[in-house]
Design an enzyme around this catalytic site. Structure first.
Site, PDB file in Angstrom:
ATOM      1  N   GLU A 148      -3.609   0.436  -8.952  1.00 59.22           N
ATOM      2  CA  GLU A 148      -2.506   1.379  -9.151  1.00 59.22           C
ATOM      3  C   GLU A 148      -1.285   0.585  -9.611  1.00 59.22           C
ATOM      4  OE1 GLU A 148      -3.276   5.001  -5.937  1.00 59.22           O
ATOM      5  OE2 GLU A 148      -2.224   3.217  -5.238  1.00 59.22           O
TER       6      GLU A 148
ATOM      7  N   SER B 110       0.814  -1.210   0.000  1.00 58.84           N
ATOM      8  CA  SER B 110       0.000   0.000   0.000  1.00 58.84           C
ATOM      9  C   SER B 110       0.847   1.260   0.000  1.00 58.84           C
ATOM     10  CB  SER B 110      -0.874   0.037   1.266  1.00 58.84           C
ATOM     11  OG  SER B 110      -1.674  -1.100   1.345  1.00 58.84           O
TER      12      SER B 110
ATOM     13  N   ASN C  44      -3.746   6.200  -1.213  1.00 58.69           N
ATOM     14  CA  ASN C  44      -3.458   6.217   0.227  1.00 58.69           C
ATOM     15  C   ASN C  44      -2.785   7.511   0.680  1.00 58.69           C
ATOM     16  OD1 ASN C  44      -4.739   3.838   0.724  1.00 58.69           O
ATOM     17  ND2 ASN C  44      -2.912   2.583   0.432  1.00 58.69           N
TER      18      ASN C  44
ATOM     19  N   HIS D  92      -1.151  -2.661  -7.286  1.00 55.78           N
ATOM     20  CA  HIS D  92      -1.854  -2.394  -6.030  1.00 55.78           C
ATOM     21  C   HIS D  92      -3.364  -2.455  -6.236  1.00 55.78           C
ATOM     22  CE1 HIS D  92      -2.827   0.664  -2.622  1.00 55.78           C
ATOM     23  NE2 HIS D  92      -2.893  -0.576  -2.180  1.00 55.78           N
TER      24      HIS D  92
HETATM   25  N1  LIG Z   1      -6.255  -4.427   3.751  1.00 56.07           N
HETATM   26  C1  LIG Z   1      -6.380  -3.601   2.724  1.00 56.07           C
HETATM   27  O1  LIG Z   1      -7.400  -2.889   2.599  1.00 56.07           O
HETATM   28  C2  LIG Z   1      -5.305  -3.535   1.662  1.00 56.07           C
HETATM   29  C3  LIG Z   1      -5.613  -2.934   0.422  1.00 56.07           C
HETATM   30  C4  LIG Z   1      -4.630  -2.921  -0.581  1.00 56.07           C
HETATM   31  C5  LIG Z   1      -3.372  -3.449  -0.332  1.00 56.07           C
HETATM   32  N2  LIG Z   1      -3.108  -4.006   0.895  1.00 56.07           N
HETATM   33  C6  LIG Z   1      -1.763  -4.574   1.086  1.00 56.07           C
HETATM   34  O2  LIG Z   1      -1.846  -5.986   0.903  1.00 56.07           O
HETATM   35  C7  LIG Z   1      -0.870  -6.639   1.726  1.00 56.07           C
HETATM   36  C8  LIG Z   1      -1.561  -7.663   2.602  1.00 56.07           C
HETATM   37  O3  LIG Z   1      -2.554  -7.011   3.375  1.00 56.07           O
HETATM   38  P1  LIG Z   1      -3.838  -7.779   3.943  1.00 56.07           P
HETATM   39  O4  LIG Z   1      -4.833  -6.729   4.281  1.00 56.07           O
HETATM   40  O5  LIG Z   1      -4.222  -8.896   3.040  1.00 56.07           O
HETATM   41  O6  LIG Z   1      -3.231  -8.345   5.321  1.00 56.07           O
HETATM   42  P2  LIG Z   1      -3.687  -9.577   6.223  1.00 56.07           P
HETATM   43  O7  LIG Z   1      -3.267  -9.246   7.622  1.00 56.07           O
HETATM   44  O8  LIG Z   1      -5.106  -9.940   5.959  1.00 56.07           O
HETATM   45  O9  LIG Z   1      -2.761 -10.781   5.642  1.00 56.07           O
HETATM   46  C9  LIG Z   1      -1.365 -10.758   5.759  1.00 56.07           C
HETATM   47  C10 LIG Z   1      -0.804 -12.101   5.295  1.00 56.07           C
HETATM   48  O10 LIG Z   1       0.621 -12.060   5.432  1.00 56.07           O
HETATM   49  C11 LIG Z   1       1.051 -13.278   6.032  1.00 56.07           C
HETATM   50  N3  LIG Z   1       2.319 -12.990   6.716  1.00 56.07           N
HETATM   51  C12 LIG Z   1       2.502 -12.359   7.899  1.00 56.07           C
HETATM   52  N4  LIG Z   1       3.814 -12.271   8.179  1.00 56.07           N
HETATM   53  C13 LIG Z   1       4.472 -12.844   7.136  1.00 56.07           C
HETATM   54  C14 LIG Z   1       5.840 -13.073   6.844  1.00 56.07           C
HETATM   55  N5  LIG Z   1       6.801 -12.659   7.663  1.00 56.07           N
HETATM   56  N6  LIG Z   1       6.151 -13.693   5.666  1.00 56.07           N
HETATM   57  C15 LIG Z   1       5.186 -14.112   4.828  1.00 56.07           C
HETATM   58  N7  LIG Z   1       3.857 -13.943   5.069  1.00 56.07           N
HETATM   59  C16 LIG Z   1       3.526 -13.311   6.206  1.00 56.07           C
HETATM   60  C17 LIG Z   1      -0.068 -13.642   6.979  1.00 56.07           C
HETATM   61  O11 LIG Z   1      -0.018 -15.025   7.287  1.00 56.07           O
HETATM   62  C18 LIG Z   1      -1.290 -13.291   6.124  1.00 56.07           C
HETATM   63  O12 LIG Z   1      -1.596 -14.343   5.219  1.00 56.07           O
HETATM   64  C19 LIG Z   1      -0.149  -5.533   2.499  1.00 56.07           C
HETATM   65  O13 LIG Z   1       1.019  -5.169   1.803  1.00 56.07           O
HETATM   66  C20 LIG Z   1      -1.166  -4.397   2.479  1.00 56.07           C
HETATM   67  O14 LIG Z   1      -0.578  -3.132   2.630  1.00 56.07           O
HETATM   68  C21 LIG Z   1      -4.038  -4.074   1.884  1.00 56.07           C
END
Ligand SMILES: NC(=O)c1ccc[n+]([C@@H]2O[C@H](COP(=O)([O-])OP(=O)(O)OC[C@H]3O[C@@H](n4cnc5c(N)ncnc54)[C@H](O)[C@@H]3O)[C@@H](O)[C@H]2O)c1
Length: 284
Positions: free
Chosen positions: A152, A119, A190, A140
């Site tokens: 993005e 993000s 963001n 993204h």
């Molecule tokens: N939540 C949102 O609205 C959103 C939107 C767009 C982008 N993102 C981005 O997407 C990515 C994931 O976010 P999310 O919301 O799915 O998070 P989440 O907390 O739902 O999932 C995170 C995942 O990462 C895994 N994980 C944790 N530590 C780890 C490690 N050291 N090595 C490998 N895997 C690991 C966890 O097991 C889990 O499957 C982030 O980079 C976030 O910024 C999030």
């Protein structure tokens, strides 16, 4: 090359949503979670989500069945070796992402494009962990990925033109409307959204209005589909805090300095929908 086989790393909110989107749009998907049961559970959740769309008449049952057939759940990273594109969507932590990129670079075919769904974090830092920085970019997606139309495309200074062109055709093949942006913290959405969300927490913390009135005000006054606290709970408070910290690190703008209440809630593991409690309670 056009992307036919895509690998997704990370089984959280976004990994699942991106996998579902790519599978519905005809791509073979290899879904990797560190634990095999978690990867299998994701496919189960995907089946449920697609069935809901079939029940609502938004998707043909045959499209659902074909999409599910195209998905393979794995726990071994080496299963991603022959993907045309791998998108990582693990925790918003630069150390974890850099480690993953060096592993992916070692495992994946030389032609594989490596992308991050970060993000806010600097994509170039991940690119420089690999021997193929020209084949690394940001793709993204927004939450929920199957629904939101925007992607993005983040261009680090190291990316080749062909990499960005492939990323664009992948996003379009997923039915999305891509925009391109420089590799600068927060990209477009963001960078604009998070000062607003952070300042909503500041109003709440300062006792200016309560949660429900702030959410009601932003829906009724600005026409937003959800208020700031419902949105923070959807994004995840841990992810939101990581986004603000990365924005502050880049710009040193006080609007990006996370309000203490947000940090305290993350410490208390009140992460929003994913933990059952955040600004709202989802446990009942
Ligand atoms: N939540 C949102 O609205 C959103 C939107 C767009 C982008 N993102 C981005 O997407 C990515 C994931 O976010 P999310 O919301 O799915 O998070 P989440 O907390 O739902 O999932 C995170 C995942 O990462 C895994 N994980 C944790 N530590 C780890 C490690 N050291 N090595 C490998 N895997 C690991 C966890 O097991 C889990 O499957 C982030 O980079 C976030 O910024 C999030």
């Amino acid at each position: 090359m056009s992307v036919k086989r895509v690998g997704i790393v990370g089984s959280g909110i976004m990994g699942s949503g991106i996998a579902e989107t790519a599978a519905v749009h005809g791509m073979e998907v290899v879904l990797r979670s560190r634990a095999k049961d978690r990867a299998d559970a994701m496919v189960g959740a995907m089946a449920k989500s697609l069935t809901k769309q079939v029940d609502k008449g938004k998707l043909e049952a045959a499209v659902r069945d074909e999409a599910l057939e195209r998905v393979t759940a794995v726990s071994d990273l080496s299963a991603l070796a022959e993907c045309d594109l791998v998108i990582e969507s693990v925790v918003e932590d630069l150390g974890a992402k850099k480690h993953l990129f060096s592993e992916l670079d070692r495992i994946c075919a030389a032609r594989t494009i490596l992308a991050t769904n970060t993000s806010t974090l600097p994509v170039v830092e991940m690119a420089m962990e690999t021997g193929r920085p020209d084949k690394v970019c940001g793709i993204h997606f927004f939450n929920p990925a199957p629904v939101m139309s925007l992607v993005e495309l983040v261009r680090p200074i190291t990316a080749a033109e062909e990499t960005m062109a492939e990323a664009r055709s992948f996003a379009e093949a997923c039915g999305k409307s891509p925009v391109e942006v420089k590799d600068q913290a927060g990209f477009i959405v963001n960078a604009l959204l998070f000062p607003y969300l952070n300042n909503a927490v500041r109003l709440l913390e300062g006792g200016v209005a309560d949660r429900d009135d702030i959410d009601t005000a932003m829906k009724g006054g600005c026409g937003f589909p959800m208020g700031p606290f419902a949105l923070l709970d959807l994004v995840g408070l841990d992810t939101s805090l990581a986004i603000l910290d990365a924005l502050y690190e880049e710009y040193r703008d006080p609007n990006y300095a996370a309000v203490p209440l947000l940090r305290r809630m993350v410490t208390a593991e009140q992460l929003g929908r994913k933990s059952g409690q955040g600004f709202y309670d989802y446990r009942t």
